[in-house]
Structures are given as C-alpha cells and as structure tokens.
Write a protein that holds these residues in place. Structure first.
Motif, PDB file in Angstrom:
ATOM      1  N   UNK A  63       0.852  -1.194   0.000  1.00  0.00           N
ATOM      2  CA  UNK A  63       0.000   0.000   0.000  1.00  0.00           C
ATOM      3  C   UNK A  63       0.890   1.247   0.000  1.00  0.00           C
ATOM      4  N   UNK A  64       0.274   2.413   0.073  1.00  0.00           N
ATOM      5  CA  UNK A  64       1.014   3.671   0.020  1.00  0.00           C
ATOM      6  C   UNK A  64       2.006   3.855   1.155  1.00  0.00           C
ATOM      7  N   UNK A  65       1.821   3.097   2.233  1.00  0.00           N
ATOM      8  CA  UNK A  65       2.741   3.185   3.373  1.00  0.00           C
ATOM      9  C   UNK A  65       3.808   2.096   3.335  1.00  0.00           C
ATOM     10  N   UNK A  66       3.795   1.288   2.287  1.00  0.00           N
ATOM     11  CA  UNK A  66       4.794   0.229   2.170  1.00  0.00           C
ATOM     12  C   UNK A  66       4.421  -1.068   2.851  1.00  0.00           C
ATOM     13  N   UNK A  67       3.195  -1.145   3.392  1.00  0.00           N
ATOM     14  CA  UNK A  67       2.754  -2.373   4.051  1.00  0.00           C
ATOM     15  C   UNK A  67       2.312  -3.398   3.013  1.00  0.00           C
ATOM     16  N   UNK A  68       2.581  -4.699   3.253  1.00  0.00           N
ATOM     17  CA  UNK A  68       2.157  -5.730   2.305  1.00  0.00           C
ATOM     18  C   UNK A  68       0.644  -5.892   2.306  1.00  0.00           C
ATOM     19  N   UNK A  69       0.072  -6.013   1.095  1.00  0.00           N
ATOM     20  CA  UNK A  69      -1.374  -6.179   0.929  1.00  0.00           C
ATOM     21  C   UNK A  69      -1.648  -7.107  -0.249  1.00  0.00           C
ATOM     22  N   UNK A  70      -2.866  -7.589  -0.314  1.00  0.00           N
ATOM     23  CA  UNK A  70      -3.330  -8.320  -1.493  1.00  0.00           C
ATOM     24  C   UNK A  70      -3.964  -7.282  -2.416  1.00  0.00           C
ATOM     25  N   UNK A  71      -3.431  -7.131  -3.625  1.00  0.00           N
ATOM     26  CA  UNK A  71      -3.928  -6.110  -4.547  1.00  0.00           C
ATOM     27  C   UNK A  71      -4.945  -6.670  -5.540  1.00  0.00           C
ATOM     28  N   UNK A  72      -4.973  -7.994  -5.679  1.00  0.00           N
ATOM     29  CA  UNK A  72      -5.976  -8.615  -6.553  1.00  0.00           C
ATOM     30  C   UNK A  72      -6.273 -10.013  -6.045  1.00  0.00           C
ATOM     31  N   UNK A  73      -7.547 -10.387  -6.075  1.00  0.00           N
ATOM     32  CA  UNK A  73      -7.973 -11.736  -5.715  1.00  0.00           C
ATOM     33  C   UNK A  73      -9.251 -12.013  -6.501  1.00  0.00           C
ATOM     34  N   UNK A  74      -9.080 -12.633  -7.676  1.00  0.00           N
ATOM     35  CA  UNK A  74     -10.226 -12.860  -8.562  1.00  0.00           C
ATOM     36  C   UNK A  74      -9.875 -13.939  -9.579  1.00  0.00           C
ATOM     37  N   UNK A  75     -10.895 -14.471 -10.237  1.00  0.00           N
ATOM     38  CA  UNK A  75     -10.649 -15.391 -11.337  1.00  0.00           C
ATOM     39  C   UNK A  75      -9.927 -14.638 -12.446  1.00  0.00           C
ATOM     40  N   UNK A  76      -8.884 -15.232 -12.970  1.00  0.00           N
ATOM     41  CA  UNK A  76      -8.101 -14.599 -14.026  1.00  0.00           C
ATOM     42  C   UNK A  76      -8.950 -14.522 -15.299  1.00  0.00           C
ATOM     43  N   UNK A  77      -8.988 -13.358 -15.904  1.00  0.00           N
ATOM     44  CA  UNK A  77      -9.824 -13.142 -17.086  1.00  0.00           C
ATOM     45  C   UNK A  77      -9.058 -13.228 -18.399  1.00  0.00           C
ATOM     46  N   UNK A  78      -7.771 -13.523 -18.346  1.00  0.00           N
ATOM     47  CA  UNK A  78      -6.938 -13.559 -19.546  1.00  0.00           C
ATOM     48  C   UNK A  78      -6.937 -14.961 -20.147  1.00  0.00           C
ATOM     49  N   UNK A  79      -7.981 -15.274 -20.892  1.00  0.00           N
ATOM     50  CA  UNK A  79      -8.174 -16.617 -21.442  1.00  0.00           C
ATOM     51  C   UNK A  79      -8.124 -16.556 -22.955  1.00  0.00           C
ATOM     52  N   UNK A  80      -7.369 -17.472 -23.550  1.00  0.00           N
ATOM     53  CA  UNK A  80      -7.255 -17.573 -25.004  1.00  0.00           C
ATOM     54  C   UNK A  80      -7.464 -19.026 -25.417  1.00  0.00           C
ATOM     55  N   UNK A  81      -7.877 -19.218 -26.653  1.00  0.00           N
ATOM     56  CA  UNK A  81      -7.906 -20.543 -27.254  1.00  0.00           C
ATOM     57  C   UNK A  81      -6.888 -20.530 -28.384  1.00  0.00           C
ATOM     58  N   UNK A  82      -5.972 -21.492 -28.355  1.00  0.00           N
ATOM     59  CA  UNK A  82      -4.937 -21.547 -29.375  1.00  0.00           C
ATOM     60  C   UNK A  82      -4.548 -22.984 -29.632  1.00  0.00           C
ATOM     61  N   UNK A  83      -4.387 -23.351 -30.869  1.00  0.00           N
ATOM     62  CA  UNK A  83      -3.941 -24.691 -31.275  1.00  0.00           C
ATOM     63  C   UNK A  83      -4.695 -25.791 -30.533  1.00  0.00           C
ATOM     64  N   UNK A  84      -6.000 -25.632 -30.380  1.00  0.00           N
ATOM     65  CA  UNK A  84      -6.812 -26.667 -29.753  1.00  0.00           C
ATOM     66  C   UNK A  84      -6.702 -26.746 -28.253  1.00  0.00           C
ATOM     67  N   UNK A  85      -6.145 -25.722 -27.603  1.00  0.00           N
ATOM     68  CA  UNK A  85      -5.983 -25.732 -26.152  1.00  0.00           C
ATOM     69  C   UNK A  85      -6.572 -24.453 -25.565  1.00  0.00           C
ATOM     70  N   UNK A  86      -7.006 -24.540 -24.305  1.00  0.00           N
ATOM     71  CA  UNK A  86      -7.451 -23.363 -23.564  1.00  0.00           C
ATOM     72  C   UNK A  86      -6.267 -22.861 -22.734  1.00  0.00           C
TER      73      UNK A  86
END
Length: 150
Positions: free
Chosen positions: A12-35
C-alpha cells in the motif's frame, strides 16, 4: 476449462504488504486446440513495482516477451483421432508441470508420457503436447526468454 483464481500481492502507500488482486483470471485464449489462461507476464527483468497494474494484455503470444517471462495454465483436450499435434519451437526455457491428466510430450522424434506431478524442462527444442487420453490434461507453464538454442 475451470477458472483459475489469481491472487497478487503488493504494497500500500505506506509500504505495508497487501493483497492487490484476488479474482478469477480473465486472460483466457484458445490456441492450437488448447485453452490458455495467462496468469502473469513480464517484459525485461521482473520487478516488484510499488504501484500495481495488471501486466497481462489481450492476445499474449506463445513465446515470452524479449528478456521476459510468462506464467500460464493450459488445458489440452483429448486430440481428435487422426489429428496432428502442434509442433513448435520457441526461444525459451520452459518449465512444464502436469497438474492433472496425462499427455505425451513429443520432442523431435522421441516421446514420453507425462502424468500429474511430472515436470519437463524444455530447452528450446521442437516439441508438441499430444493428449491421447479421453480426459483433459492441465499443465502449468513458466516460459523464460533465453534466445535461440545454440
């Protein structure tokens, strides 16, 4: 493919450790028959900047960026009978950890069966992933740009 939860830490702005994201990853592609779920990407040497910005954009290419790396989860569905696995070569050092299922790692003219818990370190060789089973195979990949094999 089931969703992949991505948890990212930072400060955070004070340098303390935090979780900045906690969600299902939205970066999904289909390529060469694979997800493909692209979890993280860095161009150049990795950094832990104090300001968080999601480093993954749309349409991440197969190889990692120059002097960078990419972390992804790939699910290979069962191959259609008579189909051909996607042979390719990237200028990268790849760590492939089988999370679930079974896949045949094709390296040049050689093959080996990989199962959950197996790891392959792929060092710039021509290779393919061939799922000859009747269930999906999920693999966690770390790809690091190292330039072409010499």
């Amino acid at each position: 493919m089931r969703s992949v939860r991505r948890i990212v830490t930072g400060h955070d702005g004070s340098g303390r450790p935090v979780i900045v994201e906690d969600a299902d990853c939205r970066h999904i592609q289909t390529t060469a028959g694979a997800q493909v779920v692209n979890l993280w990407l860095h161009e150049g040497p990795p950094r832990n900047d104090t300001t968080y910005a999601d480093p993954v954009g749309p349409d991440v290419p197969l190889p990692p960026p120059a002097d960078g790396g990419v972390l992804r989860v790939v699910e290979f569905g069962p191959r259609d009978q008579g189909g051909t696995p996607y042979l390719h070569r990237t200028p990268s050092l790849d760590y492939a950890f089988v999370i679930a299922g079974e896949v045949v790692a094709v390296v040049g003219s050689e093959e080996t069966v990989m199962r959950a818990g197996d790891v392959l370190i792929q060092r710039g060789t021509t290779h393919a992933w061939d799922n000859r089973s009747d269930t999906p195979c999920t693999i966690l990949f770390v790809l690091l740009d190292v330039g072409p094999a010499t």
